[in-house]
Each structure stands twice: as C-alpha cells, then as structure tokens.
Design a protein around this motif. Sequence first.
Motif, PDB file in Angstrom:
ATOM      1  N   ASP A  16      32.591  39.588  31.998  1.00 30.92           N
ATOM      2  CA  ASP A  16      33.368  39.014  30.889  1.00 30.92           C
ATOM      3  C   ASP A  16      34.833  38.808  31.237  1.00 30.92           C
ATOM      4  O   ASP A  16      35.612  38.343  30.400  1.00 30.92           O
ATOM      5  CB  ASP A  16      33.283  39.943  29.671  1.00 30.92           C
ATOM      6  N   ILE A  17      35.213  39.196  32.438  1.00 24.52           N
ATOM      7  CA  ILE A  17      36.626  39.096  32.836  1.00 24.52           C
ATOM      8  C   ILE A  17      36.878  37.717  33.454  1.00 24.52           C
ATOM      9  O   ILE A  17      36.215  37.327  34.415  1.00 24.52           O
ATOM     10  CB  ILE A  17      36.976  40.206  33.851  1.00 24.52           C
ATOM     11  N   ASP A  18      37.846  36.978  32.888  1.00 27.03           N
ATOM     12  CA  ASP A  18      38.115  35.631  33.392  1.00 27.03           C
ATOM     13  C   ASP A  18      38.931  35.640  34.676  1.00 27.03           C
ATOM     14  O   ASP A  18      38.772  34.762  35.530  1.00 27.03           O
ATOM     15  CB  ASP A  18      38.879  34.824  32.333  1.00 27.03           C
ATOM     16  N   PHE A  19      39.829  36.601  34.781  1.00 26.23           N
ATOM     17  CA  PHE A  19      40.690  36.652  35.966  1.00 26.23           C
ATOM     18  C   PHE A  19      41.281  38.051  36.068  1.00 26.23           C
ATOM     19  O   PHE A  19      41.260  38.817  35.096  1.00 26.23           O
ATOM     20  CB  PHE A  19      41.809  35.604  35.885  1.00 26.23           C
ATOM     21  N   ALA A  20      41.813  38.392  37.253  1.00 25.58           N
ATOM     22  CA  ALA A  20      42.342  39.750  37.426  1.00 25.58           C
ATOM     23  C   ALA A  20      43.533  39.767  38.371  1.00 25.58           C
ATOM     24  O   ALA A  20      43.630  38.951  39.290  1.00 25.58           O
ATOM     25  CB  ALA A  20      41.244  40.668  37.964  1.00 25.58           C
ATOM     26  N   GLU A  21      44.430  40.690  38.067  1.00 27.69           N
ATOM     27  CA  GLU A  21      45.477  41.058  39.012  1.00 27.69           C
ATOM     28  C   GLU A  21      45.042  42.397  39.603  1.00 27.69           C
ATOM     29  O   GLU A  21      44.789  43.360  38.857  1.00 27.69           O
ATOM     30  CB  GLU A  21      46.814  41.226  38.295  1.00 27.69           C
ATOM     31  N   VAL A  22      44.916  42.473  40.935  1.00 33.30           N
ATOM     32  CA  VAL A  22      44.461  43.729  41.538  1.00 33.30           C
ATOM     33  C   VAL A  22      45.431  44.184  42.621  1.00 33.30           C
ATOM     34  O   VAL A  22      46.277  43.419  43.090  1.00 33.30           O
ATOM     35  CB  VAL A  22      43.023  43.618  42.112  1.00 33.30           C
ATOM     36  N   HIS A  23      45.250  45.427  43.007  1.00 35.08           N
ATOM     37  CA  HIS A  23      46.211  46.102  43.884  1.00 35.08           C
ATOM     38  C   HIS A  23      45.924  45.784  45.349  1.00 35.08           C
ATOM     39  O   HIS A  23      45.248  46.537  46.047  1.00 35.08           O
ATOM     40  CB  HIS A  23      46.129  47.606  43.636  1.00 35.08           C
ATOM     41  N   ASP A  24      46.461  44.671  45.824  1.00 34.50           N
ATOM     42  CA  ASP A  24      46.241  44.258  47.216  1.00 34.50           C
ATOM     43  C   ASP A  24      47.392  44.737  48.097  1.00 34.50           C
ATOM     44  O   ASP A  24      48.024  43.945  48.794  1.00 34.50           O
ATOM     45  CB  ASP A  24      46.104  42.736  47.312  1.00 34.50           C
ATOM     46  N   CYS A  25      47.648  46.050  48.082  1.00 34.83           N
ATOM     47  CA  CYS A  25      48.705  46.590  48.949  1.00 34.83           C
ATOM     48  C   CYS A  25      48.397  46.226  50.399  1.00 34.83           C
ATOM     49  O   CYS A  25      49.295  46.001  51.201  1.00 34.83           O
ATOM     50  CB  CYS A  25      48.825  48.085  48.769  1.00 34.83           C
TER      51      CYS A  25
END
Lengths: 351, 128, 386
Positions: free
Chosen positions: C277-286
């Motif tokens: 159900d998530i359209d888009f995400a900001e994720v932790h790409d350290c």
Amino acid sequence: MPEVGIVGYGAYIPRYRIKVESIAGVWGAEAESFKRGLLLYEKSVPAPDQDTITMSVEASRYALKRAGIDGSRIGAAYVGSESHPYAVKPSGTVLSEAIGATPECHTADFEFACKAGTEAMYICYAQVMAGLIEYGLGVGADTSQGAPGDALEYSASAGAAAFIFGTNNILARVEETYTYMTDTPDFWRREHQFYPQHAGRFTGEPAYFRHTLGAAKGIMKKAGMTVDDFDYAVFHQPNGKFPTAAGKRLGFPEEKIKTGLLTPWLGNTYSGSSPLGLTAILDEANPGDRILMVSFGSGAGSDAFIFNVQERLLEVRDLAPTTRPQLDENKIYLDYGRYAKFRGKILRNPK
Amino acid sequence: MKIRSPRYNREIPQRYRLEAAKDVEGRIYFPPRVSYPGGEKAEPIRLSNRGKVITYTVIHVAPAEYSDLTPYPVGIIELDDGARITAQIADVDPAKVHIGMRVKVEFRLLRAEGEEGLLCYGYKVVPE
Amino acid sequence: MREVAVIGVGIQKWGELWNRSIRDLFVESASKAMTDAGVDHIDSMYIGCMSSGLFAAQEHLASVLADYLGVTPAAAARVETACASSSLAMRLGWMEVASGLSDIVLIGGVEKMTDVTGEEATFALASAADTEYEGYNGVTFPGLYAMMARAHMDRYGTTLEQLSQVAVKNHANGALNPDAQYPFKVTLEQVMNSTMVAEPLRLLHCSPITDGAAVVILCPADRAGEFLKDRPRVVVTGSGHATDTIALHSREDITWLKATEVAAKRAYDMAGVGPGDIDFAEVHDCFTIAEIIVTEALGFFERGQGGPAAERGDTAREGSRPVNTSGGLKSKGHPVGATGAAQIIEVTRQLWGEAGDRQLPNPRRGLAQNMGGSGGSTLVHILERR
C-alpha cells in the motif's frame, strides 16, 4: 637437589622479511659483502602491531601447550629484552595477564643487551631448583633497531622464544649452568636514545669472542665435558659469521652448529637469538642428546647451559608450531619504504 | 579519542584471554555481562582461538588510530565454539582474504595512544 | 490518541557550510519551518543530534538551540539514536501531540560535521557501533556496511553493478533537488571507479559528510486547517521503532536488518496497511547496500531481491516503487542527526505536491525509514494525504 629442566618451549617469528639487498640498495652498500662477510641474507621484521610483548605472549602460549599446563600454574614470568615497549611498566605484567598467570606470579623485565633472555631462563631455573615456584616462564624477545645505514640495520630483527622450567615431565634437563661476565663497553644505548651505539671491531674479539668462548670453555670444564660430549651447540648469533667462527674455534664440527644457526635468514633477534636457536634444536633433537647453549650480551657477558634431552620431548614437540617452518614459510617481503614505515623510521607530524 | 586507563583496564580479561560466558542453554556471551537475560546463570569460559571468516572488508579510510595500517582487512569471525567476534585479519595480502578462510587468534598491539600514552593490546586473527 | 498533521517544514541547501555553526544551521531551518507553518510559538521541541559533543564540542544542545531560536522557555529535548536521531524526535513529537499534552511541537535534527577532520569524523561515526568490540578492532562505519554487502553478495549473488545502480538512481533524483549537497548525476562507471573506502564499497557507494538541519512542525490534525491554507492535509498514520544488537557480529543474519523489519511491521499495523500500500519511500541509504537490504526488510521485495529490483529500475522515480526521490542520503547529504527529519520533509512535500521537478504523480501514502548505527535502531513513519 631436584632435577630441573625445560618442560615446555615455544618460538614466535613474525612473517615479514626484508632482504639484505633492499637495505643495501638504499644506502649504496654492497649486499654481497653482508652475505659473504657476515652470512646475512634477510631478516624478520615485526608488523606494526607486534612488539616484544605480543611476541612473548605467542611464544609463551606455545610453551604452555607443550608443557600441558594452565597459565595459572606459572609462579614467575620474566621477559628479557632490550626493546620493552614501555620504559616504565613491565612487559611481564601484560604477558602474565594474557596467559592467565596473574595474580600469584612474580614478574620483572630483564635487560642485558642480547642475553636478557637467558637471564630470564636462569632465574626461572634457579627458583624452581630452590623450590620457590612450581613453574617459571623465561622469555627472550626483541624488536631491535639498528640505525639507518648502520651495519646493525642489516641484522637487527624480531622474534621470541619462551621456556617453562619445572620438575615434572622434563623435556630437556639442565645438567649445568655457568656465567662469564665483565664490564666491557662494546655496545650500548643511553636512556632516551632511539638507536644503539657500538664500538665497531671492538665488538668482536674483546667482547663477543672473549665472553662466548670463555663461557663455553668454563661450562665444559665445570661439567667435565668436551666437545665430543655434545650433539648440538648454539651460540648467540649477531650474524652468521660469529657463531660459526666460535664453534670452529671450540672445535665443534659444522653439523653440530647448523641446526641452531638461524641468523642468516632470521637476523639477530637479540634477546631471542640463542634461545630461538635452542628451540630449533629441540624441534629436532632425540632423547639422550646433549645441547650446549651459550648466549652473549654486550656490556658484556655470556650465560651457558647444558641440556640433556628427555623422552618426553617427542610427545609434546608437535603440540605447537616448530621454529623452522615459521622461519621458512609464509614469508611476506617488504621493500625499504614499507620497512621504514613499519619501524617508525620516517619523520612525521605528530597525530 | 585516547583510551584512558580505567576504560582499558576493564576490558583486559576479554581482550587478552577471550574470557566469555556460557549459559545453561549453551548461548555464549562475549564479553561476559553483569547479569544475563531472564536471570540465567552463565559459567565463565574462554573462547576458542580458531575459526573462520564469515564476512570481511578491507578498510581504506580509517580513523587516525588505525590509519597507518590501511589498507587492512577486518572480518567477522565465527570461532569454532560458535561465538562471533569482529577482528582485524593481520599478516595477509588483503586480496587473499575470503569468506570461509580459516584463521587463528593472535595477541597484537591494537593501538598506541600517541607517543606517550597507553599501548592498547588485544586480539587479531591471522591465517591459520 | 489524536491524529497528528504536518503543518510546516524547513531545510536549507545542505553541504559543507563553513560559515554556519550548529546553532546557525538549526535556527535557519527552524525559522523557515515556523514561517512555513505560520506559527509564532511552539509548545515544545525535540531535536535529534547524534554527537554535538564529538563534532561540535557542544552538549546541552536543546537549551542552546531553544535559546538561539528565541523560543525559551518552551520545553526542549535533544534526543539521540545515532543516525536515526531526528526520526526519534519525530516519534516523540508525534506522541506528545497525539497524547494531547501539546498542540504545536517542533521536531527536527541537526549535525555540524565539518568542524573536525575526516579522521575525527570517521571516529565519531564509528562510535555509533560497539566502541569496545567493533571500533576498538578497527572497523569503521563503511566497514560494517561493507561486511553486510560482502555477505549479501555471497549469499544472494548481489552484484557491484546493483550496489552502484542505487547511487546512480539516487543522484539522478538528487539532481532535481535544490537542497541536495551533491545535486548532480553520476554514471555507473564513475561509481564503480571512485575511490575505495571499505571494500567492496567505494566513495560513491557512501553518503557524504554533511552540515545541515531539517525541521518539521506538528499539530493536531483537527487544528491543521488553521495553518495549512490550500495545502492538503498530511497526517501521521503509522510510527514504528525497534532495536537490534549493537554489534553486527551478534546478529543471527548479517544480511538482514531485523530492526527495520520489526519497526516497519509496527508502523504498518498501526496504519492498517501493508508494504503493497506504500506509494513511495524515503529510506536510509547511508551506503547503497543499506537501501537494498532496507527495501527487502520493508517488504517491498523478497529477501535477496533488493539488488535485482534496483537494477530493473523498480525503485526509480518512474518505477513501481519510487525510493529516495529526494536523492537520499547519498546525493542530498547525510548530516546524521538531521537525516530523519529531512525524510519526513520529502515525504510531506511529495504528498503536498510541492516536490518540484521530482514530483511523483499524485502519491497518497509515503513511508520514511531511518536507522542508527549498523541497524541497531530503526524508526519507520507512514504519512498519508487526507
């Protein structure tokens, strides 16, 4: 008096090496003269994370394995070295802690140029003999430095040998000991100085040969023995030439000398020198064999031991790495630049 | 930042002798703890000094204390008793390190606190 | 519990901001956020900062920042979960508003990283791992993720190209973000030939050292209309927080991020949604490997399939599941304590339709995932447009 002898032994030699050519090339010297004249081909170099303490720990762990005892039974641990990492704070405390000998353990750091290792061995032997301790651990270890370009730079190397003395399960019984010592200024390093000074050719006849030959003759006379009574002999080996000459002058045939002669490919491990030679002999000797060991330390003096090899040696020899494979295998060669970096010979900004 | 004596001293049994603890269900705790989950009792043990590389990297950019050693390999080592430690892999060509490589623990100088401070020892592993 | 809305955001262009102190950075973004929301006071604030002590020699940071923002005697707390610090601030601010304790709460994060040398920064960052049993043994932060990468490559066949493709994609997004530290595209070749940091990770697989701050203003959803004017209402529908062992070597599975899996499940359950159900995400790409594993742990892709998904372009802006439209930590920058709040800003802007050239077409639900250390803590937030 109880019978006392070596009940465990261990050798540790770093994997890094530098060839005589790599040093000579930097200083415009002739490598051939070191190879032919002094029988020096290459030497061990401690990694940046190795020092007298770390090598002592590894050699001692091997010695404990062969002795088949827990570190807690060591009643005294002495490290002989002229390159103790701390000027004040014993190498022996770190060693004792690492092998689990603390807290009921005597320790002290010894220094007598290249014979600090046999001093440590002698004191352990004497304490066991006196019944003061059950087991004593004597270590000779060094990461010595020769000044850049100095003749010593071609030989000063790194290694450690550890011996546990006791009365049970003896591998090599001590039959005799002897010391020959005078005040002779052949080689020294003053407090706070980085590199040692030496007296050139004065280090030969009046220093090395006088004391080494004096101790060898003295112990044989004391024990009522001759060269023929020995199967092996090992002398302090600042280079390949001196111990070979000493053996010849005493009348030892080459085959009795060669097993313990490591310096041509190891360099001079200072306090570890004749002790490492002894480990190489113990790796090969058979029950009943008799070994003469003579150390030499500048300043100057020699300690001599006569060992008689026991059956037990054959049972425990392979419980820890032997010496020759450490010398001959898995070598990593350095060029002079990396060697200079490893040994802190490059002037840098403080961190 | 320099390591001072109290902090260094507390870790000596673990760093020098690999002292650990094992609970009744066989779980190994390294370092040992003050108490154990669920109030379990745990016996002091010493970790095995041999094992294999589970994963590794070669550090090219290091903190000041280790920058003289670069490039140096570091790995997660699974010791033969099942415990895992993070350790530098010394005395090896970094290109030859691989997952599954057999190693043994050696006592090494980890860092020196400047020219005047403590010498800090501990464990590294080397090829078996 | 009350529903909580985002009513204002503030951020500056991140980078090596030599003329900005830690106070300046925060005050600049916080003032923007308060102006954006149209609020003239706050009830309290939570600021995430990993290490103002090691990076800027300043502790008691909450009072320093409240003072310089001019909001004393408002309640203020500095909170820390390493690189996830400002997501923790978000969670605490959300809890405070949701509980009814306060109405207008400022949350944010700040890090001033360039007042120290690169070696000192490496040391400070490494203190987010187990200092005595990882850091002491010489492992660095990139080193920990490099070991995850090596294990992931060994187990799943993840390739260097896939690791590199994440950087290419995030830089392509960041090139469209005026706030990004490095708003330019990079090629696969540039990534794969950049300077080695911790094998197999190279410089362009790593997020940079960054100065920056990001601030968000929260209020009860039923009061959001007072501040939002024509903006759509964006509310927090899920918040999850979980921990894992501090040392990477203590984890059962080195190729997995358990805290992310658990925090995501908690957030999904609260929001009553699933990964689909998530359209888009900001994720932790350290590090780029982190984005690959995180997209698996969030349930976007099967275990081990994060690499191929990145390579196929599934996570690109045009893909089925856009990830890091802001440019991610990789291109936008990673002032560690500020990163989580900046993720909330990007998700909010996308939902507000204010993401400029990188605007996604009509997204309704976005997720932000932010983690500390090598995954020892993770926070996940789900925001929805109402």
